[in-house]
Design an enzyme around this catalytic site. Structure first.
Site, PDB file in Angstrom:
ATOM      1  N   HIS A 117       0.841  -1.190   0.000  1.00 51.45           N
ATOM      2  CA  HIS A 117       0.000   0.000   0.000  1.00 51.45           C
ATOM      3  C   HIS A 117       0.882   1.248   0.000  1.00 51.45           C
ATOM      4  O   HIS A 117       2.077   1.179   0.291  1.00 51.45           O
ATOM      5  CB  HIS A 117      -0.912   0.020   1.234  1.00 51.45           C
ATOM      6  CG  HIS A 117      -0.139   0.030   2.512  1.00 51.45           C
ATOM      7  ND1 HIS A 117       0.245  -1.128   3.180  1.00 51.45           N
ATOM      8  CD2 HIS A 117       0.375   1.060   3.241  1.00 51.45           C
ATOM      9  CE1 HIS A 117       0.945  -0.806   4.242  1.00 51.45           C
ATOM     10  NE2 HIS A 117       1.045   0.514   4.316  1.00 51.45           N
TER      11      HIS A 117
ATOM     12  N   HIS B 146       5.813   5.886  -1.502  1.00 45.85           N
ATOM     13  CA  HIS B 146       6.545   4.649  -1.768  1.00 45.85           C
ATOM     14  C   HIS B 146       5.675   3.461  -1.386  1.00 45.85           C
ATOM     15  O   HIS B 146       4.657   3.608  -0.721  1.00 45.85           O
ATOM     16  CB  HIS B 146       7.856   4.612  -0.973  1.00 45.85           C
ATOM     17  CG  HIS B 146       7.642   4.505   0.501  1.00 45.85           C
ATOM     18  ND1 HIS B 146       7.347   5.592   1.298  1.00 45.85           N
ATOM     19  CD2 HIS B 146       7.643   3.427   1.344  1.00 45.85           C
ATOM     20  CE1 HIS B 146       7.184   5.195   2.545  1.00 45.85           C
ATOM     21  NE2 HIS B 146       7.369   3.885   2.608  1.00 45.85           N
TER      22      HIS B 146
END
Length: 197
Positions: free
Chosen positions: A38, A121
């Site tokens: 995620h 990220h």
């Protein structure tokens, strides 16, 4: 709890394919499960169950007011030789605006959390205690990865089973589909007066 975006399965499969030789070369790393990948927008920490209705009241209309973002997974890097990640490319300005608005709404509703700068990220793995040498090499192996573009589908409120040295499992508490059309300016959203009562 945290608020996040999740890449679609085919984008995750594409990255997992590129990671296959890295998995084999560095089995000692603590690899995140692909279903847990995620992009965190706001990390809220431990919250009582009573916070969920408050968050639902602001996150659902926020997602409904926003268009999907076009993003892609790209390359690899690391934080402090301890955490391996894949980078994010695409509509990064929209991603930062979304994160800013998510954080602002959460604060408006009285939910306090530790502010951290957003570095978009996807966390892939962590080094085990006392072992850091593998992470920079694993990141270098991903340097040329360029995933296909995809659109964000939902804004996710995610919970975990705890923290510590063991494997952490994540689960969606709720997710809301993005539904707005691209338009100039940012819609004004606030915490409903009854959300915190």
């Amino acid at each position: 709890m945290f608020i996040a975006l999740a890449p679609p399965d085919d984008a995750k499969d594409e990255l997992a394919g590129a990671l296959q030789p890295v998995y084999e070369q560095y089995p000692q790393l603590r690899w995140n499960r692909i279903e847990d990948w995620h992009i965190t927008l706001a990390f809220l920490g431990e919250l009582p169950v009573a916070a969920v209705p408050v968050l639902r009241a602001v996150l659902a209309p926020l997602a409904a007011s926003r268009p999907p973002l076009k993003l892609s997974l790209n390359g690899g890097g690391h934080f402090d030789e301890r955490l391996l990640w894949s980078g994010i490319q695409g509509e990064l300005e929209g991603l930062h605006l979304l994160a800013d608005d998510v954080r602002s709404l959460v604060r408006t509703c009285g939910v306090t959390f530790q502010e951290r700068p957003l570095h978009p990220h996807l966390t892939l793995a962590r080094a085990r205690r006392g072992e850091r040498t593998s992470i920079p090499s694993a990141a270098a192996a991903l340097a040329d990865f360029a995933g296909r573009p995809w659109q964000t589908e939902r804004l996710h409120l995610v919970g975990s089973n705890g923290s510590g040295p063991g494997t952490i499992r994540y689960r969606d508490i709720e997710a809301w589909r993005f539904g707005g059309k691209a338009r100039p300016g940012r819609p004004h959203l606030s915490c409903p007066t009854d959300a915190t009562s």
